[in-house]
Design a protein around this motif. Sequence first.
Motif, PDB file in Angstrom:
ATOM      1  N   LYS A 247       4.620  -1.832  -7.380  1.00  0.00           N
ATOM      2  CA  LYS A 247       4.343  -2.412  -6.065  1.00  0.00           C
ATOM      3  C   LYS A 247       2.895  -2.172  -5.661  1.00  0.00           C
ATOM      4  O   LYS A 247       2.228  -3.053  -5.122  1.00  0.00           O
ATOM      5  N   GLN A 248       2.406  -0.941  -5.948  1.00  0.00           N
ATOM      6  CA  GLN A 248       1.018  -0.618  -5.628  1.00  0.00           C
ATOM      7  C   GLN A 248       0.048  -1.438  -6.473  1.00  0.00           C
ATOM      8  O   GLN A 248      -0.969  -1.934  -5.970  1.00  0.00           O
ATOM      9  N   LYS A 251       0.054  -4.911  -5.261  1.00  0.00           N
ATOM     10  CA  LYS A 251      -0.653  -4.968  -3.982  1.00  0.00           C
ATOM     11  C   LYS A 251      -2.161  -5.056  -4.203  1.00  0.00           C
ATOM     12  O   LYS A 251      -2.857  -5.840  -3.538  1.00  0.00           O
TER      13      LYS A 251
END
Length: 323
Positions: A247-248, A251
């Motif tokens: 997810k990071q 992102k």
Amino acid sequence: MKTDSIFYQLFKTFPEAFFDIFGGEATEARNYNFASVELKQTAFRIDGVFLPNSKMASKPIYFVEVQFQKDPELYARLFSELFLYLRLYAPTKTWRAVVIFASRSMEPTEIEPYRVLIESKQVTRLYLNELGDVTEQSLGVGMMKLVVETKKRTPELVKNLVDKTLSEVTNKALQKQVLDLIETIVLYKLPRISPQELAKMFRLSDFDIKKTRYYEEVRKEIKQEVKEEVKQEVKEEVKQEVKEEVKQEVKEEVKQEVKEEVKQEEALQLIKRLLQRRIGKVSQKLHKRINRLSVEQLENLAEALLDFGSEEDLATWLQNNLQ
């Protein structure tokens, strides 16, 4: 209850019980070895076979079948396995089959194809619930009968069997094995029994269930179950960690993409203003082609348009730089 494994363990540990149950001499057990026999290249396995020792060639082979649930194909399976064994191993001695039922109601009703065999002297059928009072039976028969006795009578019968074991089995190692087996039967029949109740049955003043073989077996089973549960929990935790990492990463990638889009949009608007000042109105067709340019191409166009004198110069540049 896992009756197959209990009876296999019973006959393996205390073979005298088998000969006791049909009125044979308990001492006959010395002349036999008990085993489970797999019939090669078939799906058959004979759970119990008493094979005479090499020095007892005249003794019969005993096939054992224990039945605690309805099975209309019992005799078909039993005799198929029995005669396949005879064909594969070609023994020259005679044979006997002993079928042990929990009760008469467990026996198949359709027996006509096998009646001659069943009613012959070579086949013995026994019904544990009809063996009479355990106190009147031998130790081996009593242990088998314990399997089908009611929970209410179990404590009394266990005490009787424990007394018989302590008085009749002089070999300490065998005595412990027999007591362990009785304990196993009790704990399968009464899984919720308290340590105090179990101690009372075995006439022990200080009973520690953690020291029993049954406890160790259950502990291994529970440990495996818990291991699988923990493994699943760890998998979920790892998945969550990976999800957060991904997810990071995504992102950051999205941020970069947005920056590129914003940068491209700003460059595009600047180019269009410069073109307007330099060559005037630009056709819709050329606008669409300009919109397809990357940031780097827009920067190159910003330098090149300083030399443009007409829309044709723009069209030529796009033709050469936009493939």
